[in-house]
Motif scaffolding. Structure first.
Motif, PDB file in Angstrom:
ATOM      1  N   GLN A 155     138.087  83.489 -60.797  1.00  0.00           N
ATOM      2  CA  GLN A 155     138.943  83.915 -59.684  1.00  0.00           C
ATOM      3  C   GLN A 155     138.496  83.282 -58.376  1.00  0.00           C
ATOM      4  O   GLN A 155     139.270  83.208 -57.419  1.00  0.00           O
ATOM      5  CB  GLN A 155     138.950  85.433 -59.611  1.00  0.00           C
ATOM      6  N   ALA A 156     137.215  82.813 -58.377  1.00  0.00           N
ATOM      7  CA  ALA A 156     136.735  82.114 -57.186  1.00  0.00           C
ATOM      8  C   ALA A 156     137.526  80.834 -56.953  1.00  0.00           C
ATOM      9  O   ALA A 156     137.668  80.375 -55.828  1.00  0.00           O
ATOM     10  CB  ALA A 156     135.247  81.793 -57.328  1.00  0.00           C
ATOM     11  N   VAL A 157     138.068  80.269 -58.056  1.00  0.00           N
ATOM     12  CA  VAL A 157     138.800  79.008 -57.923  1.00  0.00           C
ATOM     13  C   VAL A 157     140.096  79.223 -57.141  1.00  0.00           C
ATOM     14  O   VAL A 157     140.385  78.533 -56.177  1.00  0.00           O
ATOM     15  CB  VAL A 157     139.086  78.411 -59.320  1.00  0.00           C
ATOM     16  N   TRP A 158     140.877  80.224 -57.592  1.00  0.00           N
ATOM     17  CA  TRP A 158     142.112  80.465 -56.831  1.00  0.00           C
ATOM     18  C   TRP A 158     141.849  81.188 -55.522  1.00  0.00           C
ATOM     19  O   TRP A 158     142.633  81.130 -54.587  1.00  0.00           O
ATOM     20  CB  TRP A 158     143.170  81.196 -57.672  1.00  0.00           C
ATOM     21  N   MET A 159     140.682  81.837 -55.438  1.00  0.00           N
ATOM     22  CA  MET A 159     140.310  82.498 -54.182  1.00  0.00           C
ATOM     23  C   MET A 159     139.941  81.487 -53.099  1.00  0.00           C
ATOM     24  O   MET A 159     140.040  81.778 -51.916  1.00  0.00           O
ATOM     25  CB  MET A 159     139.096  83.402 -54.416  1.00  0.00           C
ATOM     26  N   GLY A 160     139.471  80.298 -53.531  1.00  0.00           N
ATOM     27  CA  GLY A 160     138.983  79.293 -52.577  1.00  0.00           C
ATOM     28  C   GLY A 160     139.978  78.994 -51.467  1.00  0.00           C
ATOM     29  O   GLY A 160     139.660  79.213 -50.278  1.00  0.00           O
ATOM     30  N   PRO A 161     141.173  78.538 -51.791  1.00  0.00           N
ATOM     31  CA  PRO A 161     142.144  78.240 -50.736  1.00  0.00           C
ATOM     32  C   PRO A 161     142.493  79.467 -49.896  1.00  0.00           C
ATOM     33  O   PRO A 161     142.704  79.382 -48.692  1.00  0.00           O
ATOM     34  CB  PRO A 161     143.380  77.768 -51.519  1.00  0.00           C
ATOM     35  N   TYR A 162     142.531  80.621 -50.598  1.00  0.00           N
ATOM     36  CA  TYR A 162     142.842  81.861 -49.889  1.00  0.00           C
ATOM     37  C   TYR A 162     141.757  82.157 -48.833  1.00  0.00           C
ATOM     38  O   TYR A 162     142.050  82.467 -47.686  1.00  0.00           O
ATOM     39  CB  TYR A 162     142.925  82.986 -50.916  1.00  0.00           C
ATOM     40  N   LEU A 163     140.498  81.992 -49.257  1.00  0.00           N
ATOM     41  CA  LEU A 163     139.406  82.256 -48.322  1.00  0.00           C
ATOM     42  C   LEU A 163     139.385  81.230 -47.195  1.00  0.00           C
ATOM     43  O   LEU A 163     139.062  81.554 -46.048  1.00  0.00           O
ATOM     44  CB  LEU A 163     138.060  82.263 -49.067  1.00  0.00           C
ATOM     45  N   GLN A 164     139.756  79.981 -47.545  1.00  0.00           N
ATOM     46  CA  GLN A 164     139.823  78.959 -46.496  1.00  0.00           C
ATOM     47  C   GLN A 164     140.897  79.316 -45.468  1.00  0.00           C
ATOM     48  O   GLN A 164     140.711  79.135 -44.264  1.00  0.00           O
ATOM     49  CB  GLN A 164     140.136  77.597 -47.119  1.00  0.00           C
ATOM     50  N   LEU A 165     142.006  79.837 -45.970  1.00  0.00           N
ATOM     51  CA  LEU A 165     143.070  80.267 -45.057  1.00  0.00           C
ATOM     52  C   LEU A 165     142.564  81.389 -44.160  1.00  0.00           C
ATOM     53  O   LEU A 165     142.797  81.405 -42.953  1.00  0.00           O
ATOM     54  CB  LEU A 165     144.285  80.745 -45.862  1.00  0.00           C
ATOM     55  N   MET A 166     141.844  82.321 -44.795  1.00  0.00           N
ATOM     56  CA  MET A 166     141.278  83.434 -44.029  1.00  0.00           C
ATOM     57  C   MET A 166     140.373  82.912 -42.911  1.00  0.00           C
ATOM     58  O   MET A 166     140.439  83.357 -41.771  1.00  0.00           O
ATOM     59  CB  MET A 166     140.457  84.348 -44.941  1.00  0.00           C
ATOM     60  N   ARG A 167     139.524  81.944 -43.301  1.00  0.00           N
ATOM     61  CA  ARG A 167     138.585  81.389 -42.318  1.00  0.00           C
ATOM     62  C   ARG A 167     139.341  80.688 -41.190  1.00  0.00           C
ATOM     63  O   ARG A 167     138.994  80.824 -40.026  1.00  0.00           O
ATOM     64  CB  ARG A 167     137.618  80.418 -43.008  1.00  0.00           C
ATOM     65  N   ALA A 168     140.380  79.960 -41.565  1.00  0.00           N
ATOM     66  CA  ALA A 168     141.177  79.258 -40.549  1.00  0.00           C
ATOM     67  C   ALA A 168     141.833  80.260 -39.594  1.00  0.00           C
ATOM     68  O   ALA A 168     141.829  80.071 -38.373  1.00  0.00           O
ATOM     69  CB  ALA A 168     142.243  78.406 -41.226  1.00  0.00           C
TER      70      ALA A 168
END
Lengths: 298, 237
Positions: A155-168
């Protein structure tokens, strides 16, 4: 700074105070409202990203894509049993077929699922810590021996872009707060310059009688502090009201990362400090503006 | 005797225009009384502005209280200004302060405690005959009353130099005499007094007062020495 704020009554009279009548408290209230909203959004994102990162990134889902229902069930049971010996894993949960069916039904419809679509079996695996490459590879090789058709979705794989969006979005919130603070400083400078021009003659008289720049600056600092505090309280209250309303709306949309829009405990401290910090900043800007302007006089 | 003020070849020019004050050289001594006379536009107010440190000269040297006032850092100016009392020609009272607060202003700026300033300010109000108007704003006072408040504000801090620009211009002869008595009393306590005036009769009111005459920005005595008035004067009661 606190002492500068607590002016005796006779010094207050030197610069007549027309609070609320002027636009300053309202400008600061709007700035504070927007700053608080940005800060709240940032803190909610931090919390959501933290929770999401902690909860989801330590989980993987094993998908057993086997058309034969009997073989699929056997492989699921075997994987379930074998993974119990893995020391890195905290919990293993074979997702019941009924639950998978419920998940898919809104998209595929009940009839089609029952008819001719092979639904994969799912096993949710939660690691003790966020799994690294080595742990995932170990899991993969362990499963490969039991099922050649099994696939592992970290789930970290699909979470990656999501977390990047969060960070942005977090950076965006920070940037907005920074710009709002700059705008607040600019508003304070303009207001103090205007007030300084209005009371120029009083300040000149004070100077000729031996008044110092700091004595003059204190008069304006206090006035600005009161305006900033008033504006801060209004903006703070408004932003909190909006947050409570939106938090209720988020909760109503059902399970998602933002459904539990909440602020961590340290967030409340940060939010409480923002009006105080803006008041302090406004006082500093007022002092700096007055002292800079008076420095041009003899 | 140690001087209070020394001007050496001082000139003052506003912007790029001609010099308003030219080649001023004189010395003021402690406890002396000076009248500054001259026609309108002669430069009396400009000279007073140099004396109360509202301007720096364009050239020349000024020493006040033994220090160079021309190169003095502006941070040190307030300390020196507190030693100088000023009566402005246009009074310059703070419009939103009461008579009491206007008179008390120099003391408050100097950091005097409230309990210590009430007595002197009340006494000063009585002296200028405005006890009843202690709470009045300047706008409600007559020109003469405003002038008395301005004078009271200038002398309340017992300055070492008192600079007054036409201090009796708006008051009746009796009040003018009373105010001059106040100046004389301060002078006797050691304050150096400089009064700019058109009123030639005032020169007879103070015994031993000296006269400075300005003519087109220059002291009319080219030697720069201050002259005594032409005849001895006695303070009239």
């Amino acid at each position: 700074m606190l002492l500068d704020f607590a002016l005796p009554d006779h010094e207050r009279k030197l610069i007549p105070e027309g609070r609320i009548s002027g636009p300053m408290p309202w400008v600061i209230a709007i700035m504070m409202f927007l700053t608080m909203l940005s800060a709240i959004a940032g803190l909610v994102l931090v919390n959501a990203a933290r929770q999401g990162s902690d909860d989801l990134s330590s989980r993987v889902t094993v998908q057993i894509i086997e058309p034969d229902p009997t073989a699929r069930a056997g492989q699921r049971a075997a994987i379930n049993k074998a993974l119990k010996s893995n020391q890195d894993i905290k919990t293993i949960r074979a997702v019941p077929d009924a639950e998978i069916r419920d998940l898919l039904e809104p998209w595929l419809g009940g009839d089609i699922i029952d008819a001719d679509i092979a639904i994969p079996a799912l096993v949710d695996v939660t690691f003790k810590n966020r799994p690294g490459k080595e742990q995932l590879e170990k899991l993969r090789s362990q499963i490969r021996t039991l099922s050649s058709s099994a696939r592992i979705d970290s789930q970290a794989v699909w979470m990656g872009p999501y977390l990047q969006l969060m960070r942005a979005l977090l950076w965006l919130a920070g940037g907005v707060i920074f710009l709002l603070l700059l705008a607040t400083c600019a508003a304070v400078i303009l207001a103090v310059r205007s007030a300084l021009n209005t009371h120029r003659e009083t300040i000149n008289i004070m100077h000729m009688l031996g008044g110092t720049d700091i004595q003059a600056a204190r008069l304006f600092q206090r006035r600005v502090a009161l305006d900033a505090m008033l504006g801060g309280v209004i903006g703070f209250a408004g932003a909190l009201a909006v947050f409570w309303i939106l938090a209720g709306r988020f909760a109503a949309i059902g399970p998602s990362l933002l459904s539990s829009a909440s602020i961590p405990w340290f967030g409340w401290i940060i939010l409480a400090l923002i009006p105080l910090a803006v008041t302090g900043l406004a006082m500093l800007m007022a002092r700096w503006t007055v002292v800079s302007a008076l420095r041009k006089m003899l | 005797m140690q001087s209070v003020v020394e001007f050496d070849n001082v000139g003052l020019r506003y912007g790029t225009g001609a010099e308003t004050l030219t080649d001023l050289s004189f010395t003021l001594y402690p406890g002396s009384f000076y009248f500054l006379t001259g026609a309108s536009g002669a430069g009396k107010t400009s000279l007073l502005k140099l004396l109360y440190l509202a301007h720096r000269p364009s050239r020349g040297a000024i020493r006040m209280f033994g220090k160079d006032a021309v190169t003095m850092p502006r941070e040190r100016m307030p300390g020196f200004r507190r030693r100088i009392g000023v009566v402005f020609q246009d009074f310059r009272l703070v419009p939103h302060l009461s008579t009491f607060d206007n008179i008390a202003l120099p003391l408050r700026i100097a950091g005097i405690q409230e309990k210590d300033l009430k007595g002197p300010v009340t006494e000063m109000l009585a002296w200028i005959g405005l006890t009843e108007r202690a709470d009045a704003r300047p706008a409600t006072l007559s020109g003469g009353e405003q002038q008395r408040v301005a004078i009271a504000r200038a002398v309340i801090g017992r300055p070492e130099i008192l600079v007054a620009d036409e201090p009796t211009g708006n008051v009746d002869p009796d009040m003018a005499r009373r105010l001059l008595q106040l100046f004389a009393a301060l002078n006797k306590l050691g304050t150096t007094v400089v009064v700019a005036t058109h009123d030639i009769h005032l020169l007879n009111e103070i015994e031993g007062a000296q006269m400075m005459r300005l003519d087109k920005g220059r002291l009319s005595d080219p030697s720069g020495l201050l002259k005594n008035p032409p005849r001895p004067l006695v303070l009239k009661n």
